[in-house]
Motif scaffolding. Structure first.
Motif, PDB file in Angstrom:
ATOM      1  N   PHE A  83       0.835  -1.199   0.000  1.00 24.75           N
ATOM      2  CA  PHE A  83       0.000   0.000   0.000  1.00 24.75           C
ATOM      3  C   PHE A  83       0.872   1.253   0.000  1.00 24.75           C
ATOM      4  O   PHE A  83       0.532   2.261  -0.604  1.00 24.75           O
ATOM      5  N   LYS A  84       2.008   1.180   0.644  1.00 22.75           N
ATOM      6  CA  LYS A  84       2.925   2.320   0.675  1.00 22.75           C
ATOM      7  C   LYS A  84       3.413   2.663  -0.731  1.00 22.75           C
ATOM      8  O   LYS A  84       3.576   3.834  -1.070  1.00 22.75           O
ATOM      9  N   ALA A  85       3.638   1.646  -1.562  1.00 18.57           N
ATOM     10  CA  ALA A  85       4.071   1.878  -2.936  1.00 18.57           C
ATOM     11  C   ALA A  85       2.949   2.485  -3.776  1.00 18.57           C
ATOM     12  O   ALA A  85       3.208   3.174  -4.769  1.00 18.57           O
ATOM     13  N   ALA A  86       1.697   2.255  -3.397  1.00 19.71           N
ATOM     14  CA  ALA A  86       0.551   2.752  -4.168  1.00 19.71           C
ATOM     15  C   ALA A  86       0.129   4.154  -3.766  1.00 19.71           C
ATOM     16  O   ALA A  86      -0.663   4.786  -4.477  1.00 19.71           O
ATOM     17  N   THR A  87       0.650   4.680  -2.663  1.00 17.25           N
ATOM     18  CA  THR A  87       0.166   5.972  -2.161  1.00 17.25           C
ATOM     19  C   THR A  87       0.417   7.127  -3.125  1.00 17.25           C
ATOM     20  O   THR A  87      -0.420   8.029  -3.229  1.00 17.25           O
ATOM     21  N   ASP A  88       1.543   7.132  -3.853  1.00 14.52           N
ATOM     22  CA  ASP A  88       1.806   8.221  -4.808  1.00 14.52           C
ATOM     23  C   ASP A  88       0.739   8.265  -5.894  1.00 14.52           C
ATOM     24  O   ASP A  88       0.207   9.334  -6.233  1.00 14.52           O
ATOM     25  N   THR A  89       0.401   7.100  -6.443  1.00 13.83           N
ATOM     26  CA  THR A  89      -0.634   7.026  -7.478  1.00 13.83           C
ATOM     27  C   THR A  89      -1.983   7.435  -6.914  1.00 13.83           C
ATOM     28  O   THR A  89      -2.738   8.187  -7.543  1.00 13.83           O
ATOM     29  N   LEU A  90      -2.298   6.947  -5.707  1.00 17.29           N
ATOM     30  CA  LEU A  90      -3.592   7.264  -5.099  1.00 17.29           C
ATOM     31  C   LEU A  90      -3.696   8.744  -4.731  1.00 17.29           C
ATOM     32  O   LEU A  90      -4.771   9.342  -4.859  1.00 17.29           O
ATOM     33  N   ASP A  91      -2.584   9.349  -4.311  1.00 15.14           N
ATOM     34  CA  ASP A  91      -2.592  10.792  -4.010  1.00 15.14           C
ATOM     35  C   ASP A  91      -2.907  11.617  -5.254  1.00 15.14           C
ATOM     36  O   ASP A  91      -3.687  12.571  -5.202  1.00 15.14           O
ATOM     37  N   SER A  92      -2.304  11.238  -6.371  1.00 15.43           N
ATOM     38  CA  SER A  92      -2.568  11.990  -7.613  1.00 15.43           C
ATOM     39  C   SER A  92      -4.008  11.786  -8.088  1.00 15.43           C
ATOM     40  O   SER A  92      -4.642  12.720  -8.589  1.00 15.43           O
ATOM     41  N   LEU A  93      -4.566  10.579  -7.905  1.00 19.70           N
ATOM     42  CA  LEU A  93      -5.962  10.331  -8.288  1.00 19.70           C
ATOM     43  C   LEU A  93      -6.912  11.115  -7.380  1.00 19.70           C
ATOM     44  O   LEU A  93      -7.932  11.642  -7.845  1.00 19.70           O
ATOM     45  N   ALA A  94      -6.601  11.201  -6.087  1.00 18.13           N
ATOM     46  CA  ALA A  94      -7.444  11.945  -5.149  1.00 18.13           C
ATOM     47  C   ALA A  94      -7.378  13.440  -5.438  1.00 18.13           C
ATOM     48  O   ALA A  94      -8.384  14.152  -5.323  1.00 18.13           O
ATOM     49  N   ALA A  95      -6.187  13.958  -5.832  1.00 16.25           N
ATOM     50  CA  ALA A  95      -6.031  15.377  -6.121  1.00 16.25           C
ATOM     51  C   ALA A  95      -6.807  15.799  -7.375  1.00 16.25           C
ATOM     52  O   ALA A  95      -7.361  16.908  -7.427  1.00 16.25           O
ATOM     53  N   THR A  96      -6.884  14.920  -8.352  1.00 17.50           N
ATOM     54  CA  THR A  96      -7.625  15.242  -9.585  1.00 17.50           C
ATOM     55  C   THR A  96      -9.118  15.026  -9.437  1.00 17.50           C
ATOM     56  O   THR A  96      -9.888  15.424 -10.308  1.00 17.50           O
ATOM     57  N   GLY A  97      -9.555  14.361  -8.361  1.00 17.44           N
ATOM     58  CA  GLY A  97     -10.972  14.161  -8.121  1.00 17.44           C
ATOM     59  C   GLY A  97     -11.561  12.917  -8.766  1.00 17.44           C
ATOM     60  O   GLY A  97     -12.778  12.756  -8.840  1.00 17.44           O
ATOM     61  N   GLN A  98     -10.721  12.003  -9.238  1.00 24.68           N
ATOM     62  CA  GLN A  98     -11.218  10.783  -9.890  1.00 24.68           C
ATOM     63  C   GLN A  98     -11.788   9.782  -8.884  1.00 24.68           C
ATOM     64  O   GLN A  98     -12.521   8.866  -9.272  1.00 24.68           O
ATOM     65  N   LEU A  99     -11.473   9.945  -7.603  1.00 24.24           N
ATOM     66  CA  LEU A  99     -11.958   8.994  -6.588  1.00 24.24           C
ATOM     67  C   LEU A  99     -13.212   9.486  -5.876  1.00 24.24           C
ATOM     68  O   LEU A  99     -13.682   8.840  -4.946  1.00 24.24           O
ATOM     69  N   GLY A 100     -13.767  10.634  -6.282  1.00 21.21           N
ATOM     70  CA  GLY A 100     -14.995  11.151  -5.691  1.00 21.21           C
ATOM     71  C   GLY A 100     -14.722  12.263  -4.701  1.00 21.21           C
ATOM     72  O   GLY A 100     -13.587  12.679  -4.480  1.00 21.21           O
ATOM     73  N   VAL A 110     -15.259  12.214  -1.393  1.00 19.05           N
ATOM     74  CA  VAL A 110     -14.514  11.621  -0.270  1.00 19.05           C
ATOM     75  C   VAL A 110     -13.705  10.472  -0.856  1.00 19.05           C
ATOM     76  O   VAL A 110     -14.238   9.385  -1.097  1.00 19.05           O
ATOM     77  N   PRO A 111     -12.425  10.707  -1.134  1.00 22.80           N
ATOM     78  CA  PRO A 111     -11.620   9.682  -1.795  1.00 22.80           C
ATOM     79  C   PRO A 111     -11.544   8.398  -0.965  1.00 22.80           C
ATOM     80  O   PRO A 111     -11.134   8.412   0.195  1.00 22.80           O
ATOM     81  N   ALA A 112     -11.974   7.319  -1.578  1.00 19.44           N
ATOM     82  CA  ALA A 112     -11.911   6.003  -0.940  1.00 19.44           C
ATOM     83  C   ALA A 112     -11.637   4.957  -2.006  1.00 19.44           C
ATOM     84  O   ALA A 112     -12.098   5.078  -3.147  1.00 19.44           O
ATOM     85  N   VAL A 113     -10.858   3.957  -1.646  1.00 16.44           N
ATOM     86  CA  VAL A 113     -10.548   2.865  -2.576  1.00 16.44           C
ATOM     87  C   VAL A 113     -10.753   1.540  -1.862  1.00 16.44           C
ATOM     88  O   VAL A 113     -10.702   1.442  -0.638  1.00 16.44           O
ATOM     89  N   SER A 114     -10.980   0.520  -2.644  1.00 21.04           N
ATOM     90  CA  SER A 114     -11.099  -0.835  -2.129  1.00 21.04           C
ATOM     91  C   SER A 114      -9.794  -1.557  -2.460  1.00 21.04           C
ATOM     92  O   SER A 114      -9.306  -1.488  -3.590  1.00 21.04           O
ATOM     93  N   VAL A 115      -9.234  -2.241  -1.479  1.00 20.35           N
ATOM     94  CA  VAL A 115      -7.928  -2.878  -1.652  1.00 20.35           C
ATOM     95  C   VAL A 115      -8.051  -4.372  -1.359  1.00 20.35           C
ATOM     96  O   VAL A 115      -8.682  -4.775  -0.375  1.00 20.35           O
ATOM     97  N   ALA A 116      -7.435  -5.182  -2.209  1.00 22.69           N
ATOM     98  CA  ALA A 116      -7.370  -6.630  -1.992  1.00 22.69           C
ATOM     99  C   ALA A 116      -5.900  -7.004  -1.864  1.00 22.69           C
ATOM    100  O   ALA A 116      -5.116  -6.740  -2.777  1.00 22.69           O
ATOM    101  N   ALA A 117      -5.514  -7.586  -0.756  1.00 21.81           N
ATOM    102  CA  ALA A 117      -4.122  -7.967  -0.504  1.00 21.81           C
ATOM    103  C   ALA A 117      -3.953  -9.459  -0.742  1.00 21.81           C
ATOM    104  O   ALA A 117      -4.728 -10.278  -0.244  1.00 21.81           O
TER     105      ALA A 117
END
Length: 130
Positions: A19-36, A38-45
């Protein structure tokens, strides 16, 4: 390895080592508003291709909040062969053998014993044979 999806699990955002490796990508998606709003994602480990855990991560206060899960206890592996049992004290076959050990040999011979107990004693300890 983790897989990241949107909250409704309709769109996948890729696979990452952690998840730490994915935070950069998720931060950019949250900043552009693609996650809604209230930015939330579903994660499967996954571990070795087996699903270990599924959870929802939410972006609140500039950080991704991941719910904690209880640690799973791994079953302890026992050694193939049994353990040796320690003997903390000497074990005697009869009470007479225990009694005889506390006295010197010249005192042991003076006590009258039955023939059966002498036979048992002579089998167990050869010191007392005459």
């Amino acid at each position: 390895m983790i897989e990241v999806f949107d909250a409704k699990r309709t769109r996948g955002y890729g696979c990452f080592a952690s998840f730490k490796a994915a935070t950069d990508t998720l931060d950019s998606l949250a900043a552009t508003g693609q996650l809604g709003s209230v930015p939330a994602v579903s994660v499967a480990a996954y571990c070795s291709g087996v699903l270990q855990r599924e959870y929802e991560a939410v972006f609140v206060g500039g950080k991704w909040r991941v719910p904690k899960s209880p640690k799973r206890r791994m079953p302890e592996t026992r050694p193939a062969r049994g353990r040796r049992r320690r003997k903390w004290c000497k074990e005697y076959a009869t009470a007479e053998l225990m009694f005889r050990e506390g006295f010197p040999d010249h005192l042991n011979r003076s006590y009258p014993l039955s023939a059966d107990s002498l036979r048992r004693c002579n089998r167990k300890c050869r010191i007392y044979m005459q």
